[in-house]
Design a protein around this motif. Structure first.
Motif, PDB file in Angstrom:
ATOM      1  N   LYS A  88       0.846  -1.207   0.000  1.00 35.07           N
ATOM      2  CA  LYS A  88       0.000   0.000   0.000  1.00 35.07           C
ATOM      3  C   LYS A  88       0.880   1.257   0.000  1.00 35.07           C
ATOM      4  CE  LYS A  88      -3.429   2.134   3.028  1.00 35.07           C
ATOM      5  NZ  LYS A  88      -4.171   1.950   4.266  1.00 35.07           N
ATOM      6  N   TRP A  89       1.938   1.254   0.800  1.00 38.62           N
ATOM      7  CA  TRP A  89       2.871   2.378   0.857  1.00 38.62           C
ATOM      8  C   TRP A  89       3.522   2.602  -0.507  1.00 38.62           C
ATOM      9  CZ3 TRP A  89       3.444   5.663   4.882  1.00 38.62           C
ATOM     10  CH2 TRP A  89       4.488   6.573   4.820  1.00 38.62           C
ATOM     11  N   MET A  90       3.954   1.519  -1.137  1.00 38.57           N
ATOM     12  CA  MET A  90       4.613   1.630  -2.440  1.00 38.57           C
ATOM     13  C   MET A  90       3.663   2.144  -3.512  1.00 38.57           C
ATOM     14  SD  MET A  90       6.895  -1.848  -2.241  1.00 38.57           S
ATOM     15  CE  MET A  90       7.255  -1.825  -3.964  1.00 38.57           C
ATOM     16  N   ILE A  91       2.420   1.681  -3.494  1.00 39.52           N
ATOM     17  CA  ILE A  91       1.436   2.150  -4.475  1.00 39.52           C
ATOM     18  C   ILE A  91       1.193   3.642  -4.285  1.00 39.52           C
ATOM     19  CG2 ILE A  91      -1.016   2.027  -5.114  1.00 39.52           C
ATOM     20  CD1 ILE A  91      -0.782  -1.034  -4.592  1.00 39.52           C
ATOM     21  N   SER A  92       1.096   4.076  -3.044  1.00 39.29           N
ATOM     22  CA  SER A  92       0.909   5.499  -2.754  1.00 39.29           C
ATOM     23  C   SER A  92       2.096   6.310  -3.278  1.00 39.29           C
ATOM     24  CB  SER A  92       0.743   5.695  -1.248  1.00 39.29           C
ATOM     25  OG  SER A  92       0.660   7.056  -0.939  1.00 39.29           O
TER      26      SER A  92
ATOM     27  N   GLN B 232       4.075   5.524  -5.769  1.00 39.06           N
ATOM     28  CA  GLN B 232       4.002   5.558  -7.230  1.00 39.06           C
ATOM     29  C   GLN B 232       2.948   6.558  -7.704  1.00 39.06           C
ATOM     30  OE1 GLN B 232       3.305   1.432  -8.065  1.00 39.06           O
ATOM     31  NE2 GLN B 232       5.488   0.967  -8.214  1.00 39.06           N
ATOM     32  N   GLN B 233       1.797   6.587  -7.031  1.00 36.64           N
ATOM     33  CA  GLN B 233       0.738   7.522  -7.411  1.00 36.64           C
ATOM     34  C   GLN B 233       1.205   8.969  -7.232  1.00 36.64           C
ATOM     35  OE1 GLN B 233      -2.451   5.994  -4.946  1.00 36.64           O
ATOM     36  NE2 GLN B 233      -3.306   4.823  -6.634  1.00 36.64           N
ATOM     37  N   GLN B 234       1.922   9.243  -6.142  1.00 32.47           N
ATOM     38  CA  GLN B 234       2.416  10.604  -5.921  1.00 32.47           C
ATOM     39  C   GLN B 234       3.450  10.984  -6.973  1.00 32.47           C
ATOM     40  OE1 GLN B 234       3.705  11.152  -1.886  1.00 32.47           O
ATOM     41  NE2 GLN B 234       1.613  11.229  -1.115  1.00 32.47           N
ATOM     42  N   THR B 235       4.324  10.052  -7.320  1.00 36.90           N
ATOM     43  CA  THR B 235       5.331  10.330  -8.343  1.00 36.90           C
ATOM     44  C   THR B 235       4.662  10.609  -9.690  1.00 36.90           C
ATOM     45  OG1 THR B 235       6.972   8.972  -7.211  1.00 36.90           O
ATOM     46  CG2 THR B 235       7.331   9.381  -9.569  1.00 36.90           C
TER      47      THR B 235
END
Length: 152
Positions: A129-133, A135-138
């Motif tokens: 979940k942290w990694m997906i967040s 990626q979305q911010q990037t």
């Protein structure tokens, strides 16, 4: 807003979580451990003796070491099936460290321990979940940059 990424610390992930830590004694019967997991909707419990982390017991341990071996969950103690010594991370280790440890050790839950004190548990789901967040911010920042909205 600072983007989340793989070098973020486990401490940052813990701040986003409910910090309840569910545990069981090594002398408890497996049935009681499974009952707690079912009641709390969790897949693993920390095994704590005299305030110290001594292992982790998971649904996977139960399936492989009790059910498949024909043992009784009411007659088997947690210490017979737990993973010990416990594999853990410190709060200053990174999300990437956590993912690497979980992948290498084929585990889904990592206790977070600092100076012998249990601070919490992160799951594979928490780190994904942290990694997906991140990626979305990037992606959002790159989109803004491409469209001239990026701060100078």
């Amino acid at each position: 807003m600072t983007p989340m990424n793989l070098v973020d610390t486990i401490r940052l992930v813990l701040r986003q979580k409910d910090l309840n830590v569910w545990s069981v004694s090594p002398d408890s019967c497996v049935y009681d451990a499974i009952e707690i997991m079912a009641d709390k909707y969790i897949g693993a419990l920390l095994v704590v003796s005299e305030g110290k982390l001594v292992g982790v017991v998971s649904e996977r341990d139960y399936a492989r070491k009790v059910i498949l071996q024909g043992k009784s969950s009411k007659e088997t103690q947690v210490k017979e099936i737990m993973t010990s010594p416990a594999i853990f991370v410190t709060p200053e280790q990174t999300v990437e460290d956590g993912m690497r440890i979980m992948t290498e050790k084929r585990i889904r839950h990592l206790p977070v321990v600092e100076n012998g004190k249990i601070l919490g548990v992160v799951s594979i789901g928490d780190l994904v979940k942290w990694m997906i967040s991140a990626q979305q911010q990037t992606i959002s920042q790159l989109h803004d940059y491409i469209h001239g909205k990026y701060p100078a």
